[in-house]
Design a protein around this motif. Structure first.
Motif, PDB file in Angstrom:
ATOM      1  N   ALA A 115      -4.072-107.900  21.603  1.00  0.00           N
ATOM      2  CA  ALA A 115      -3.947-107.120  20.369  1.00  0.00           C
ATOM      3  C   ALA A 115      -5.183-106.276  20.135  1.00  0.00           C
ATOM      4  O   ALA A 115      -5.098-105.114  19.715  1.00  0.00           O
ATOM      5  N   LEU A 116      -6.352-106.844  20.411  1.00  0.00           N
ATOM      6  CA  LEU A 116      -7.611-106.139  20.189  1.00  0.00           C
ATOM      7  C   LEU A 116      -7.709-104.904  21.077  1.00  0.00           C
ATOM      8  O   LEU A 116      -8.122-103.824  20.623  1.00  0.00           O
ATOM      9  N   GLY A 117      -7.330-105.049  22.339  1.00  0.00           N
ATOM     10  CA  GLY A 117      -7.373-103.908  23.248  1.00  0.00           C
ATOM     11  C   GLY A 117      -6.505-102.762  22.765  1.00  0.00           C
ATOM     12  O   GLY A 117      -6.904-101.593  22.830  1.00  0.00           O
ATOM     13  N   LEU A 118      -5.308-103.089  22.271  1.00  0.00           N
ATOM     14  CA  LEU A 118      -4.419-102.045  21.762  1.00  0.00           C
ATOM     15  C   LEU A 118      -5.005-101.397  20.507  1.00  0.00           C
ATOM     16  O   LEU A 118      -4.963-100.169  20.353  1.00  0.00           O
ATOM     17  N   LEU A 119      -5.576-102.195  19.606  1.00  0.00           N
ATOM     18  CA  LEU A 119      -6.169-101.641  18.391  1.00  0.00           C
ATOM     19  C   LEU A 119      -7.371-100.762  18.700  1.00  0.00           C
ATOM     20  O   LEU A 119      -7.622 -99.769  17.988  1.00  0.00           O
ATOM     21  N   GLU A 120      -8.113-101.101  19.731  1.00  0.00           N
ATOM     22  CA  GLU A 120      -9.253-100.262  20.116  1.00  0.00           C
ATOM     23  C   GLU A 120      -8.785 -98.923  20.656  1.00  0.00           C
ATOM     24  O   GLU A 120      -9.440 -97.895  20.449  1.00  0.00           O
ATOM     25  N   ARG A 121      -7.651 -98.920  21.340  1.00  0.00           N
ATOM     26  CA  ARG A 121      -7.108 -97.659  21.868  1.00  0.00           C
ATOM     27  C   ARG A 121      -6.331 -96.895  20.812  1.00  0.00           C
ATOM     28  O   ARG A 121      -6.397 -95.659  20.748  1.00  0.00           O
ATOM     29  N   GLU A 122      -5.573 -97.638  20.007  1.00  0.00           N
ATOM     30  CA  GLU A 122      -4.713 -97.025  18.989  1.00  0.00           C
ATOM     31  C   GLU A 122      -4.911 -97.769  17.669  1.00  0.00           C
ATOM     32  O   GLU A 122      -4.196 -98.728  17.382  1.00  0.00           O
ATOM     33  N   PRO A 123      -5.896 -97.364  16.871  1.00  0.00           N
ATOM     34  CA  PRO A 123      -6.211 -98.096  15.628  1.00  0.00           C
ATOM     35  C   PRO A 123      -5.027 -98.269  14.683  1.00  0.00           C
ATOM     36  O   PRO A 123      -4.982 -99.231  13.921  1.00  0.00           O
ATOM     37  N   GLY A 124      -4.064 -97.366  14.745  1.00  0.00           N
ATOM     38  CA  GLY A 124      -2.910 -97.460  13.849  1.00  0.00           C
ATOM     39  C   GLY A 124      -1.677 -98.046  14.499  1.00  0.00           C
ATOM     40  O   GLY A 124      -0.553 -97.832  14.014  1.00  0.00           O
ATOM     41  N   ALA A 125      -1.835 -98.796  15.566  1.00  0.00           N
ATOM     42  CA  ALA A 125      -0.692 -99.368  16.281  1.00  0.00           C
ATOM     43  C   ALA A 125       0.155-100.213  15.340  1.00  0.00           C
ATOM     44  O   ALA A 125      -0.380-101.007  14.560  1.00  0.00           O
ATOM     45  N   PRO A 126       1.484-100.062  15.386  1.00  0.00           N
ATOM     46  CA  PRO A 126       2.357-100.812  14.478  1.00  0.00           C
ATOM     47  C   PRO A 126       2.384-102.304  14.822  1.00  0.00           C
ATOM     48  O   PRO A 126       2.111-102.699  15.968  1.00  0.00           O
ATOM     49  N   PRO A 127       2.724-103.142  13.847  1.00  0.00           N
ATOM     50  CA  PRO A 127       2.699-104.601  14.051  1.00  0.00           C
ATOM     51  C   PRO A 127       3.539-105.081  15.223  1.00  0.00           C
ATOM     52  O   PRO A 127       3.127-106.002  15.944  1.00  0.00           O
ATOM     53  N   ASP A 128       4.718-104.488  15.431  1.00  0.00           N
ATOM     54  CA  ASP A 128       5.569-104.982  16.513  1.00  0.00           C
ATOM     55  C   ASP A 128       4.943-104.752  17.881  1.00  0.00           C
ATOM     56  O   ASP A 128       5.029-105.598  18.780  1.00  0.00           O
ATOM     57  N   LEU A 129       4.257-103.618  18.054  1.00  0.00           N
ATOM     58  CA  LEU A 129       3.583-103.371  19.321  1.00  0.00           C
ATOM     59  C   LEU A 129       2.383-104.293  19.505  1.00  0.00           C
ATOM     60  O   LEU A 129       2.088-104.742  20.618  1.00  0.00           O
ATOM     61  N   LEU A 130       1.686-104.588  18.411  1.00  0.00           N
ATOM     62  CA  LEU A 130       0.553-105.511  18.488  1.00  0.00           C
ATOM     63  C   LEU A 130       1.013-106.907  18.898  1.00  0.00           C
ATOM     64  O   LEU A 130       0.377-107.569  19.718  1.00  0.00           O
ATOM     65  N   VAL A 131       2.112-107.344  18.322  1.00  0.00           N
ATOM     66  CA  VAL A 131       2.651-108.658  18.681  1.00  0.00           C
ATOM     67  C   VAL A 131       3.076-108.666  20.140  1.00  0.00           C
ATOM     68  O   VAL A 131       2.801-109.627  20.881  1.00  0.00           O
ATOM     69  N   SER A 132       3.717-107.606  20.587  1.00  0.00           N
ATOM     70  CA  SER A 132       4.133-107.531  21.988  1.00  0.00           C
ATOM     71  C   SER A 132       2.928-107.584  22.921  1.00  0.00           C
ATOM     72  O   SER A 132       2.947-108.265  23.945  1.00  0.00           O
TER      73      SER A 132
END
Length: 319
Positions: A277-294
């Motif tokens: 989840a952290l890696g995705l947030l660092e790349r895309e700070p506004g990533a939606p919850p479903d993508l973060l969970v995935s």
């Protein structure tokens, strides 16, 4: 400096951690010879249960152990495990007292087990708020030092033989930078084996804590929990104060790792979920919850060293 502008009430003042009930200003028992007083109790215990474990509840257990074990003869404590606590800030200054205790344990036939050290956090910003008096690098060095002592004297000293050490990852002020520093540190020291619930750990906020005043100053105290997961995970006392994250990205990371934890991905796999989840947030700070969970679940499943948990199995409750 971290508390500038916060109204710290008299009952919140004291030395030590800003989230601890004990406050750091520990008293001592009014006995003429404290090590002998402990030794007398330990002798009674040995007479009743020769192959027993004994827990020394003293917060300064590492410092007391050499004198306590010194009251026993060679081989007199054969088969005993003496469990002690250690303060990370004291261990960061020196391991000499620990080494002296290990020497006495070896002589008496006991095994000294350091079962509880509050490692707390690797982020210097969080440690400053905690008033720990150490840096993240120093805490990592303590873990490596303790590992070295155990490697040299496994029969006389244990550190990783228990998984009961303390860590506090999520607070109202946690940022992505804090999470990255902690994820990197956790990987380097093998934190999941020392504190299995560390990836989901969070601050319990109470009125008597100085941190409570800091949260009030920053407008982070709430009337009710905004997320059921925050209350369910590690929150069980009615007097605990609800709080929110100042950084919504930290809130999103916590939610994602919570889902992974509830799916059975605990320990090292929970840390993998957090890193996903952290890696995705660092790349895309506004990533939606479903993508973060995935992302969290995919990262947790990629931990090939551990068997894939059964998502339908009964979940371990998190205290």
């Amino acid at each position: 400096p971290a508390f500038e502008g916060a109204v710290v009430r008299p009952e919140q003042r004291g030395r030590g951690c800003t989230f601890c009930a004990q406050g750091g200003d520990y008293g001592s028992l009014d006995v003429p010879d404290y090590p002998q007083w402990l030794a007398d109790q330990l002798r009674w215990l040995r007479a009743e249960a020769p192959e027993s474990q004994a827990v020394l509840g003293d917060e300064a257990g590492v410092d007391v152990a050499p004198a306590l074990l010194g009251r026993f003869g060679d081989g007199e404590l054969l088969g005993l495990e003496l469990l002690v606590k250690g303060r990370v800030e004291r261990l960061a200054r020196s391991l000499d007292r620990l080494e002296a205790g290990v020497t006495e344990a070896r002589r008496t036939g006991a095994r000294l087990v350091l079962y509880l050290v509050g490692l707390e956090n690797f982020s210097d910003a969080e440690l400053l708020r905690f008033n720990k008096g150490v840096t993240g690098d120093q805490i990592e060095a303590v873990v490596h030092g303790l590992d070295a002592v155990e490697a040299r004297s496994p029969a006389a000293f244990g550190f990783r033989s228990t998984a009961t050490h303390g860590f506090l990852l999520f607070t109202p002020w946690t940022t992505l930078e804090d999470l990255r520093r902690n994820a990197d540190g956790a990987r380097r020291v093998g934190l999941a084996a020392l504190a299995p619930k560390s990836a989901i750990s969070r601050l319990r906020l109470f009125r008597w804590q100085p941190l409570s005043s800091l949260a009030e100053r920053d407008g982070l105290v709430l009337e009710a929990w905004p997320d059921a997961g925050l209350r369910r995970h590690l929150g069980y006392k009615s007097e605990e104060r609800p709080w929110r994250f100042a950084d919504p990205r930290a809130a999103a990371a916590y939610s994602a790792v919570s889902v992974a934890w509830d799916a059975g991905f605990t320990g090292a796999r929970a840390w993998a979920a957090l890193e996903g989840a952290l890696g995705l947030l660092e790349r895309e700070p506004g990533a939606p919850p479903d993508l973060l969970v995935s992302a969290a679940l995919a990262a947790a499943r990629s931990q090939a060293a551990l068997p894939r948990p059964d998502a339908g199995a009964k979940l371990v409750s998190v205290p």
